[in-house]
Design a protein around this motif. Sequence first.
Motif, PDB file in Angstrom:
ATOM      1  N   PRO A 125       0.874  -1.104   0.016  1.00 10.36           N
ATOM      2  CA  PRO A 125       0.024   0.003   0.089  1.00 10.36           C
ATOM      3  C   PRO A 125       0.684   1.169  -0.161  1.00 10.36           C
ATOM      4  N   SER A 126       2.053   1.109   0.633  1.00 13.77           N
ATOM      5  CA  SER A 126       2.689   2.359   0.673  1.00 13.77           C
ATOM      6  C   SER A 126       3.386   2.631  -0.530  1.00 13.77           C
ATOM      7  N   LEU A 127       3.373   1.974  -1.560  1.00  8.86           N
ATOM      8  CA  LEU A 127       3.898   2.242  -2.885  1.00  8.86           C
ATOM      9  C   LEU A 127       2.872   3.442  -3.665  1.00  8.86           C
ATOM     10  N   PHE A 128       1.426   3.234  -3.615  1.00 10.93           N
ATOM     11  CA  PHE A 128       0.616   3.656  -4.456  1.00 10.93           C
ATOM     12  C   PHE A 128       0.651   5.154  -4.503  1.00 10.93           C
ATOM     13  N   GLY A 129       1.029   5.806  -3.080  1.00 14.58           N
ATOM     14  CA  GLY A 129       0.876   7.314  -3.100  1.00 14.58           C
ATOM     15  C   GLY A 129       1.807   7.793  -3.757  1.00 14.58           C
ATOM     16  N   PRO A 130       3.113   7.446  -3.531  1.00 18.18           N
ATOM     17  CA  PRO A 130       4.240   7.942  -4.239  1.00 18.18           C
ATOM     18  C   PRO A 130       4.245   7.899  -5.880  1.00 18.18           C
ATOM     19  N   VAL A 131       3.784   6.742  -6.488  1.00 12.68           N
ATOM     20  CA  VAL A 131       3.510   6.466  -7.770  1.00 12.68           C
ATOM     21  C   VAL A 131       2.517   7.233  -8.303  1.00 12.68           C
ATOM     22  N   TRP A 132       1.411   7.366  -7.614  1.00 13.76           N
ATOM     23  CA  TRP A 132       0.357   8.261  -8.194  1.00 13.76           C
ATOM     24  C   TRP A 132       0.689   9.897  -8.103  1.00 13.76           C
ATOM     25  N   THR A 133       1.334  10.142  -7.155  1.00 11.02           N
ATOM     26  CA  THR A 133       1.954  11.638  -7.229  1.00 11.02           C
ATOM     27  C   THR A 133       2.531  12.046  -8.367  1.00 11.02           C
ATOM     28  N   VAL A 134       3.621  10.955  -8.706  1.00 14.04           N
ATOM     29  CA  VAL A 134       4.465  11.428  -9.905  1.00 14.04           C
ATOM     30  C   VAL A 134       3.622  11.069 -11.273  1.00 14.04           C
ATOM     31  N   LEU A 135       2.883  10.220 -11.210  1.00 11.54           N
ATOM     32  CA  LEU A 135       2.011   9.940 -12.441  1.00 11.54           C
ATOM     33  C   LEU A 135       1.128  11.123 -12.877  1.00 11.54           C
ATOM     34  N   TYR A 136       0.348  11.674 -11.633  1.00 15.52           N
ATOM     35  CA  TYR A 136      -0.337  13.050 -11.777  1.00 15.52           C
ATOM     36  C   TYR A 136       0.549  14.044 -12.220  1.00 15.52           C
ATOM     37  N   LEU A 137       1.539  14.231 -11.910  1.00 14.40           N
ATOM     38  CA  LEU A 137       2.469  15.289 -12.254  1.00 14.40           C
ATOM     39  C   LEU A 137       2.866  15.270 -13.725  1.00 14.40           C
ATOM     40  N   VAL A 138       3.126  13.935 -14.372  1.00 14.23           N
ATOM     41  CA  VAL A 138       3.248  13.589 -15.598  1.00 14.23           C
ATOM     42  C   VAL A 138       2.242  13.749 -16.310  1.00 14.23           C
ATOM     43  N   ILE A 139       0.993  13.418 -16.009  1.00 14.86           N
ATOM     44  CA  ILE A 139      -0.299  13.463 -16.709  1.00 14.86           C
ATOM     45  C   ILE A 139      -0.478  15.015 -16.813  1.00 14.86           C
ATOM     46  N   ALA A 140      -0.131  15.855 -16.000  1.00 13.78           N
ATOM     47  CA  ALA A 140      -0.575  17.197 -15.954  1.00 13.78           C
ATOM     48  C   ALA A 140       0.431  17.813 -17.164  1.00 13.78           C
ATOM     49  N   ILE A 141       1.616  17.560 -17.082  1.00 17.24           N
ATOM     50  CA  ILE A 141       2.729  17.891 -17.835  1.00 17.24           C
ATOM     51  C   ILE A 141       2.371  17.547 -19.315  1.00 17.24           C
TER      52      ILE A 141
END
Length: 142
Positions: A32-48
């Motif tokens: 479970p601890s992996l999902f937050g950091p992964v999604w944070t990076v993905l949301y940033l990349v999606i926005a870019i």
Amino acid sequence: MVAVVALVAALAATSATEVYGRLAQPSWAAPPSLFGPVWTVLYLVIAIAGWVYWRTDGETQGFAAYGIGLLLNLLWTPLFFAGGSSRLALVDLILLDFTVVMTIGLFYRRSKLGALLLVPYFFWLCYATALNVAIVALNDVR
């Protein structure tokens, strides 16, 4: 727009660790601890990716697919965690997979960089889809 999706997902996932922990999972499930950091990076990349595409005066079709993808992304967390329906969440996720592939194709016409930025997101969605399928199969869930 991506920030709103991320915020709603974070709010809907307040019980995520508890819900995720109660479910039978495959041996290859991420902690479970992996999902937050992964999604944070993905949301940033999606926005870019969206910004890069916007800078090319991208076509309406590309923006429509991008927006539909964000809406489907927005729905998954409340369906799975807050709504407790991993089957409906899986349907949403499969639709999201197809929408992201379509978005990548539409973005590629105007911005190869915008399209390529969405590829890690697509691969993570493939993993998430496989995990969601396994959770549905391993649990007596709605």
